[in-house]
Design an enzyme around this catalytic site. Structure first.
Site, mmCIF file in Angstrom:
data_model
loop_
_atom_site.group_PDB
_atom_site.id
_atom_site.type_symbol
_atom_site.label_atom_id
_atom_site.label_comp_id
_atom_site.label_asym_id
_atom_site.label_seq_id
_atom_site.Cartn_x
_atom_site.Cartn_y
_atom_site.Cartn_z
ATOM 1 C CE LYS A 158 75.804 46.818 -37.807
ATOM 2 N NZ LYS A 158 76.366 47.420 -36.580
HETATM 3 C C1 LIG Z 1 75.720 48.358 -35.809
HETATM 4 C C2 LIG Z 1 76.135 48.500 -34.387
HETATM 5 C C3 LIG Z 1 75.295 49.101 -33.424
HETATM 6 C C4 LIG Z 1 73.944 49.707 -33.766
HETATM 7 O O1 LIG Z 1 73.001 48.760 -34.155
HETATM 8 P P1 LIG Z 1 71.647 49.215 -34.866
HETATM 9 O O2 LIG Z 1 70.979 47.974 -35.279
HETATM 10 O O3 LIG Z 1 72.086 50.060 -36.046
HETATM 11 O O4 LIG Z 1 70.889 50.003 -33.873
HETATM 12 C C5 LIG Z 1 75.734 49.143 -32.104
HETATM 13 N N1 LIG Z 1 76.949 48.664 -31.752
HETATM 14 C C6 LIG Z 1 77.784 48.090 -32.646
HETATM 15 C C7 LIG Z 1 79.107 47.603 -32.184
HETATM 16 C C8 LIG Z 1 77.401 47.983 -33.989
HETATM 17 O O5 LIG Z 1 78.253 47.424 -34.881
#
Ligand SMILES: *Cc1c(COP(=O)(O)O)cnc(C)c1O
Length: 454
Positions: free
Chosen positions: A109
């Site tokens: 993110k």
């Molecule tokens: C948020 C997150 C995901 C999932 O991502 P999406 O965009 O919600 O599909 C997967 N792995 C980690 C470590 C995350 O923080």
């Protein structure tokens, strides 16, 4: 570039408006009115660094941001990453992994949120506006939001979390941030209490406006846009069409891959991995979208039943027919169940698989034993899904978190204590700061009133 709402109930808006609004007023999500094509310029992109490529792609969409400013924002955002490639592609035999965890909080993110925080700061400043971000986290995702806006001018951030119910590491990743615009609200209650308080405060439209409150959730178009860059960057490292395997929760990350395909990137297929919260895996296999109860798993950032970004996929699937989309979303909102079609697989380019806890642990262990490579539980879901999928050509697994963020699961799987990272170890030495509040929306509101930026 203009942006349209999936629900078709508002006039098209500019990039800056889509950025600041997040969600459209008709309840829909913003998408660009068209997808610029990369095919003609593809070969010329091969030599670009990640940041240079990011500029080429983002400037197609963020057309109302001055180009020099955009360049500076991207340079600064990716200078917070600890690898020269920003998102290094690791190849060990037939295991290909795109590491998206080299940002400040060691999770994917960061890639989008480091840019988003700076885009917000710039846009708010030019408009003489402020923003106070209010959010709730069960532990894992709050820190990336905080890292994106810490110290940014004109922005305050208030993140609620259930006190004592996140891991110590998760709490420290939030509470050791020293900047004055960051407020970690340790709520004496559960994550559901935090979400309830969040909802009731956001429902008070008058207060929301007077305190300039907003959210930074995964539906913001700017996040989806930035994520397109790493799919293009990784695809450019190959001379044949590739497949990505994506561990999925809110459908945000994988949606960016779909948009990279729309732009003409040579992506053959996408493999979608879910944990036991498998609403998306069931949907892509059957065409039925049916809510279940949320279960806690080893991959907490994917413990989600309703995937908010799926709305964008359905809109594209229905060729932009907002009327049918609204029908589908309303039916789902009323009955927790809606059917897109009844003839099996929704999309031949998306291969969806559910991966349970045992298989996740086994995958962490096997990947370590076979390749000497450690994966976190989210990444392991994608690696396991890829093993179930058809393979024709290279498959690139996305690594969405550093294994040291989830040391318990990783160390249990391999039977050794290897999941560590110096930046996380250092957190235990730092001074932490949090505000303890009861699970009472009036108390939270009073705290906001006294501390928002105005
Ligand atoms: C948020 C997150 C995901 C999932 O991502 P999406 O965009 O919600 O599909 C997967 N792995 C980690 C470590 C995350 O923080």
């Amino acid at each position: 570039m203009q942006y349209v709402s999936t629900r078709g109930g508002v006039k098209p808006v500019s990039f800056e408006q889509a950025l600041l609004e997040g969600q459209a007023e008709d309840g829909g999500l913003y998408l660009p009115a068209r997808y610029p094509q990369l095919t003609e310029r593809w070969e010329s992109f091969r030599d670009l660094s990640f940041t240079e490529l990011a500029y080429e792609i983002v400037s197609l969409y963020a057309t109302d941001i001055d180009s020099l400013i955009l360049r500076a924002i991207l340079d600064e955002a990716f200078s917070t990453f600890d690898d020269d490639d920003i998102v290094p592609l690791v190849k060990i035999d037939d295991l290909h992994v795109l590491e998206l965890f080299h940002g400040p909080t060691l999770a994917f993110k960061d890639v989008a949120l480091q840019v988003l925080g700076r885009l917000f700061e710039h846009t708010l400043n030019t408009r003489n506006q402020v923003l106070n971000i209010l959010g709730a986290t069960s532990g894992d995702t709050g820190s990336a939001a905080i890292a994106g806006v810490q110290g940014r001018d004109g922005i305050g951030i208030f993140i609620m979390f259930p006190d004592g119910r996140t891991s110590r590491l998760q709490e420290l990743q939030m509470t050791t941030v020293r900047e004055r615009n960051v407020h970690c609200l340790a709520i004496d209650g559960s994550f559901d209490d935090c979400q309830r308080i969040l909802k009731s405060i956001f429902n008070d439209i008058e207060f929301k406006r007077s305190a300039s409150l907003g959210a930074v959730n995964s539906i913001n178009w700017a996040r989806i846009m930035v994520q397109i860059v790493y799919y293009v960057y990784a695809t450019l490292r190959y001379n044949e069409p590739v497949t990505f395997s994506v561990p999925t929760g809110n459908f945000g990350n994988i949606l960016s891959a779909i948009l990279a395909m729309q732009m003409g990137a040579p992506i053959r297929r996408l493999i979608l991995g879910t944990n036991e919260n498998d609403i998306l895996a069931r949907f892509f296999v059957s065409g039925e979208y049916k809510r279940g109860a949320v279960q806690q798993t080893l991959s907490p950032s994917m413990d989600i039943q309703v995937a908010s970004n799926l709305e964008r996929f359905i809109y594209l699937y229905l060729d932009g027919d907002s009327e049918r989309l609204v029908q589908f979303m309303q039916e789902f909102a009323e009955k927790n169940h809606a059917v897109l079609h009844r003839n099996g697989h929704v999309d031949t380019t998306i291969d969806a698989h559910r991966v349970d806890t045992d298989e996740t642990l086994k995958t962490i262990r096997d990947t370590w034993e076979r390749f000497g490579y450690l994966v976190d539980p989210h990444t392991a879901v994608g690696v396991a899904a890829a093993a179930h999928a058809r393979s024709d050509g290279p498959v690139i697994c996305l690594a969405t978190a550093h294994p040291a963020k989830f040391p318990n699961a990783v160390n249990e799987a391999i039977g050794k204590s290897l999941a560590r990272h110096p930046r996380l170890d250092a957190l235990y030495e730092k001074q932490a700061r949090k505000v303890k509040l009861p699970a009472d929306q009036e108390k939270v509101r009073s705290y906001l009133e006294a501390n928002v930026i105005s």
